[in-house]
Design a protein around this motif. Structure first.
Motif, PDB file in Angstrom:
ATOM      1  N   HIS A   1      40.063  20.300   4.410  1.00 35.81           N
ATOM      2  CA  HIS A   1      40.312  20.840   6.268  1.00 35.81           C
ATOM      3  C   HIS A   1      39.143  21.365   6.380  1.00 35.81           C
ATOM      4  N   VAL A   2      37.403  21.055   6.225  1.00 35.88           N
ATOM      5  CA  VAL A   2      36.702  21.667   6.561  1.00 35.88           C
ATOM      6  C   VAL A   2      36.653  21.742   8.539  1.00 35.88           C
ATOM      7  N   ALA A   3      37.664  21.727   8.861  1.00 38.20           N
ATOM      8  CA  ALA A   3      37.712  21.795  10.370  1.00 38.20           C
ATOM      9  C   ALA A   3      38.043  22.997  10.654  1.00 38.20           C
ATOM     10  N   HIS A   4      38.960  23.519   9.874  1.00 44.05           N
ATOM     11  CA  HIS A   4      39.890  24.662   9.333  1.00 44.05           C
ATOM     12  C   HIS A   4      38.452  26.015  10.135  1.00 44.05           C
ATOM     13  N   ALA A   5      37.538  25.860   9.459  1.00 52.20           N
ATOM     14  CA  ALA A   5      36.011  26.987   9.921  1.00 52.20           C
ATOM     15  C   ALA A   5      36.009  26.543  11.522  1.00 52.20           C
ATOM     16  N   GLY A   6      36.398  25.254  11.648  1.00 47.37           N
ATOM     17  CA  GLY A   6      35.591  24.855  13.637  1.00 47.37           C
ATOM     18  C   GLY A   6      37.122  26.098  14.205  1.00 47.37           C
ATOM     19  N   VAL A   7      38.050  26.027  13.851  1.00 45.33           N
ATOM     20  CA  VAL A   7      39.520  26.344  14.523  1.00 45.33           C
ATOM     21  C   VAL A   7      38.693  28.183  14.625  1.00 45.33           C
ATOM     22  N   TYR A   8      38.093  28.404  12.928  1.00 40.14           N
ATOM     23  CA  TYR A   8      37.726  30.169  13.022  1.00 40.14           C
ATOM     24  C   TYR A   8      36.808  30.395  14.413  1.00 40.14           C
TER      25      TYR A   8
ATOM     26  N   ALA B   1      35.783  12.327   8.625  1.00 40.84           N
ATOM     27  CA  ALA B   1      36.513  12.714   9.821  1.00 40.84           C
ATOM     28  C   ALA B   1      36.470  14.775   9.726  1.00 40.84           C
ATOM     29  N   SER B   2      36.576  15.418   8.742  1.00 38.04           N
ATOM     30  CA  SER B   2      37.215  16.245   9.124  1.00 38.04           C
ATOM     31  C   SER B   2      35.613  17.406   9.224  1.00 38.04           C
ATOM     32  N   ILE B   3      34.365  16.717   8.775  1.00 36.45           N
ATOM     33  CA  ILE B   3      32.914  17.490   8.586  1.00 36.45           C
ATOM     34  C   ILE B   3      33.402  17.388  10.453  1.00 36.45           C
ATOM     35  N   GLY B   4      32.773  15.416  10.910  1.00 37.47           N
ATOM     36  CA  GLY B   4      32.572  15.027  12.733  1.00 37.47           C
ATOM     37  C   GLY B   4      32.889  16.135  12.806  1.00 37.47           C
ATOM     38  N   VAL B   5      35.168  16.728  13.104  1.00 39.18           N
ATOM     39  CA  VAL B   5      35.299  16.918  13.926  1.00 39.18           C
ATOM     40  C   VAL B   5      34.117  19.206  14.223  1.00 39.18           C
ATOM     41  N   PHE B   6      34.107  19.445  12.747  1.00 31.12           N
ATOM     42  CA  PHE B   6      33.605  20.377  12.814  1.00 31.12           C
ATOM     43  C   PHE B   6      32.626  21.001  13.460  1.00 31.12           C
ATOM     44  N   ILE B   7      31.512  19.481  12.873  1.00 24.88           N
ATOM     45  CA  ILE B   7      30.297  19.506  13.175  1.00 24.88           C
ATOM     46  C   ILE B   7      30.494  20.207  14.719  1.00 24.88           C
ATOM     47  N   ALA B   8      31.172  18.435  15.426  1.00 29.14           N
ATOM     48  CA  ALA B   8      31.648  19.136  17.084  1.00 29.14           C
ATOM     49  C   ALA B   8      32.371  19.676  18.045  1.00 29.14           C
TER      50      ALA B   8
END
Lengths: 288, 288
Positions: free
Chosen positions: A34-41, A95-102
Motif C-alpha cells: 500500500h504505497v498510497a499509505h504515504a499519500g494519506v500521511y 495502482a497504489s503508486i498511481g494513487v500516491f503520485i496523484a
C-alpha cells in the motif's frame, strides 16, 4: 551525546512506527503493498496544519488529521483496491503508486508547491534533563506517538476487532467460515490504519516545522523496507523495526558519520535481513 | 530534422529499449522489478567511468559496460530465487535506492556532481551527427525487438512463461527456475546496460538523479500500460508515456497528476494493458 542521539532516534522511530504499523496491518488483510499509505500521511499533514492555523489547538488538529486520513484511506480501499483484488498483486501495486503520485500532485495543485510551516514559536521551549535537551516539539511527538501506539496495542491485542484482524490475516476463507465479515473488516482495518498515518503526517510536519507536497516520498518507500524487516504483516515486528531503524539512522549520522545517505540505510539493513535471516521471514510470510 | 524532434525520438528509442528489456524480466519470467533504472544506471555509469577515467575507446568501453551490467544484473537477480513476489518488489525498490545512493555519495562516481565529458560516438575522427545517432539508436531498438522475439518464441522463452504461470509445476517438469529466472535477468539487464550507454553518450553528462526510483516506476508503467509479455505493448507504452507529456505541455503543471490518474484507471479498466488479453487495442486489431 549518545543518549541524546538515542532520544532523537526514538522520536523518529516512533513516527516511522505510526506509518509502518498501519502498512503492516493493511498488508496482513489484503496482501497489497500500500504505497498510497504515504499519500494519506501527506493529506494528514496538510489537514492538521490548516486545522491548527484555524483552531490553534494541536489536539483538534490531531483529531482532524486522523479523521480525514481515515476517510481517505477508506476511499482508496473502496474505489481502487476492491475492484483489483482478483488480479495479480503487481496491478494493485502500480495502482497504489498511481494513487500516491496523484495525491501528492493534487495536494501541490491545491496548496501550492512551497513549504508551509506552523506559526513560529509555538513549540520552541526546551527542557534540560540531566544534560539531555528535549525540545517541546520533540516532546509533543513523543507523547502523541506513545498514546497512539498504546491505542494500537489496545485495539489489536485486547478487542474482538483485533482478534478478527489476526484471524483474517492468517486465513481469510477460514475466518469467513466462522462468521467474520471480511469486507467490513477490510473497511475497518483501512479506517484504523490510515488514521495513524494521518497523525504521523501532522507529527512530522510539526517536528521539522515543514509541510510540503513531496514530504511523503521518503516515508512511502522507507516504510516498505521497515515492514520487510518486521516480517510484512507482523504489526509488532513493524513497531520494533521502526524503532530500531530510527535509532540506527540517527546514530549512523550523528555518532558514526557513515557516508551513505541516511535514507538508503533502511534498505541496506533490509538486504542484510533478507540475506542472513531469510528463513525467519520467508517461511512465515510466503503468499499462499 | 529539428534538434528537438531528434532528441525526443532518441529519448523514445532509449525508453523503448528499457521497457522491452524490463518486459523480459516482468512479462516473460514474471519477476516483479521496480528497480530497472538501477540497471540502466549501472550501464551508464560503467560506460562513463571507463571512458572518462580510464580513457578506454568507445566500442571497448561499451562492450565492457554491457558485460558489467549483465554480471551485476545476474547478481541482483539472485534475490528473485529466494523471495516471493511482494518481497521481490520491495527488494528491487531497495536496490534502486541503494544503487542511486552509492552513485550519489562516492567521489569515484562523481558524487552529487555527476560525471561529465562522456564521449559522443565518432567516425573517422569526427563526431557523428545527431541524425546518425538517431539511426544507430533505432538499429539497436530493432536489435532489442529481434532479441525479445527470438527469446519469446524459443524454448527458453516458453520455459520462462511456464515458470511465470506456475513455478512449482515448471520445476517438477524439469524446468529449472534458477536458470531461467537468472537468464531473464541477464538478458534484461544487458539490454538496460545498452540503453545506459546510449543515454550516457548522448547526454554527455549523467548524475545519480537521472536514475531515481520514479524512473523505474515509469519504465514498469510502460510495460504494464502497453501489455506485459507482449512485444508491441512495451513499445507502444514507451511511445505513449514519453510523447503524451509533450502533447500536454500547455497544461504542464497537471502533467504528473494526470499520469497518476492514468495509472490508476489503466489498472482498473485495462489491467492487462492495451495490447494484452482483453486489451482494447488488441481486440480492435483482431476484429479488423
Amino acid at each position: 551525546m549518545l543518549l541524546q542521539q538515542i532520544i532523537n532516534g526514538l522520536t523518529i522511530g516512533g513516527i516511522y512506527a505510526l506509518i509502518a504499523m498501519g502498512l503492516a496491518l493493511v498488508y496482513g488483510i489484503l496482501r497489497i503493498i500500500h504505497v498510497a499509505h504515504a499519500g494519506v500521511y501527506v493529506v494528514g499533514a496538510y489537514i492538521g496544519l490548516y486545522t491548527f492555523l484555524i483552531t490553534h489547538s494541536f489536539v483538534l488538529a490531531a483529531l482532524a488529521s486522523m479523521a480525514v486520513g481515515s476517510l481517505f484511506g477508506v476511499a482508496v480501499q473502496k474505489f481502487v483496491y476492491l475492484p483489483l483484488l482478483k488480479h495479480s498483486p503487481i496491478i494493485s501495486l502500480i495502482a497504489s503508486i498511481g494513487v500516491f503520485i496523484a495525491t501528492q500532485e493534487g495536494v501541490r495543485l491545491i496548496f501550492g508547491p512551497y513549504i508551509k510551516s506552523f506559526p513560529s514559536g509555538i513549540f520552541d521551549a526546551q527542557y534540560h534533563i540531566g544534560g539531555i535537551i528535549i525540545t517541546q516539539s520533540q516532546l509533543v511527538v513523543l507523547v502523541f506517538s506513545v498514546l497512539a501506539i498504546s491505542a494500537i496495542w489496545f485495539v489489536t491485542e485486547k478487542t474482538k476487532f483485533g482478534l478478527a484482524l489476526k484471524a483474517v490475516s492468517q486465513d481469510m476463507d477460514m475466518a469467513e467460515s466462522v462468521a467474520i465479515d471480511s469486507k467490513k473488516l477490510m473497511f475497518l482495518a483501512f479506517a484504523f490504519g490510515s488514521a495513524f498515518a494521518g497523525l504521523a503526517g501532522l507529527l512530522v510536519g510539526s517536528y521539522f516545522n515543514s509541510v510540503y507536497p513531496a514530504m511523503g516520498d521518503v516515508p512511502a518507500y522507507k516504510s516498505l523496507a521497515i515492514i520487510v524487516v518486521g516480517g510484512m504483516s507482523n504489526i509488532w515486528g513493524a513497531f520494533w523495526a521502526s524503532i530500531f531503524i530510527g535509532v540506527l539512522e540517527t546514530l549512523s549520522i550523528g555518532v558514526f558519520n557513515i557516508p551513505l545517505p541516511r535514507d538508503s540505510l533502511a534498505f541496506i539493513f533490509m538486504v542484510f535481513v533478507l540475506m542472513f535471516k531469510p528463513e525467519g521471514i520467508m517461511g512465515l510470510f510466503k503468499r499462499n | 530534422m529539428g534538434d528537438y524532434l531528434t532528441t525526443l525520438l532518441i529519448t523514445v528509442g532509449i525508453y523503448t529499449i528499457l521497457s522491452l528489456s524490463l518486459n523480459i524480466i516482468v512479462g516473460y519470467a514474471g519477476q516483479i522489478s521496480l528497480g530497472h533504472a538501477a540497471f540502466w544506471a549501472i550501464g551508464a555509469y560503467s560506460f562513463a567511468v571507463l571512458t572518462t577515467k580510464y580513457s578506454i575507446p568507445f566500442v571497448e568501453a561499451a562492450f565492457f559496460s554491457i558485460v558489467i551490467t549483465t554480471l551485476v544484473g545476474i547478481f541482483l537477480g539472485l534475490p528473485s530465487l529466494r523471495v516471493s513476489e511482494d518481497f521481490l518488489a520491495i527488494t528491487t525498490i531497495g536496490i534502486n535506492f541503494i544503487v542511486q545512493g552509492i552513485f550519489n555519495s562516492f567521489d569515484y562516481f562523481g558524487g552529487a556532481m555527476g560525471i561529465g565529458n562522456i564521449p559522443f560516438p565518432t567516425m573517422h575522427g569526427d563526431m557523428i551527427s545527431n541524425n546518425t545517432f538517431l539511426f544507430i539508436t533505432y538499429l539497436l531498438v530493432a536489435l532489442t525487438i529481434i532479441i525479445s522475439y527470438i527469446f519469446k518464441v524459443s524454448w527458453a522463452g516458453l520455459a520462462s512463461f511456464a515458470i511465470k504461470d506456475d513455478e512449482l509445476a515448471a520445476d517438477v517438469s524439469g524446468i529449472s527456475p534458477v536458470i531461467f529466472k537468472l537468464l531473464s535477468f541477464a538478458i534484461g539487464s544487458a539490454l538496460a546496460g545498452l540503453a545506459g550507454i546510449l543515454y550516457a553518450s548522448f547526454m554527455g553528462f549523467i548524475s545519480a538523479n537521472d536514475f531515481s526510483f520514479p524512473v523505474s516506476v515509469a519504465i514498469l508503467a510502460m510495460v504494464m500500460v502497453g501489455g506485459e509479455g507482449t512485444i508491441l505493448g512495451p513499445i507502444f507504452g514507451a511511445f505513449l508515456l514519453i510523447l503524451l507529456p509533450e502533447f500536454f505541455r500547455p497544461i504542464h503543471s497537471y502533467r504528473m497528476f494526470l499520469y497518476g490518474i492514468l495509472l490508476v484507471l489503466m489498472m482498473i479498466y485495462q489491467p492487462n494493458g492495451f495490447f494484452g488479453k482483453k486489451g482494447i487495442v488488441w481486440s480492435m486489431i483482431k476484429k479488423s
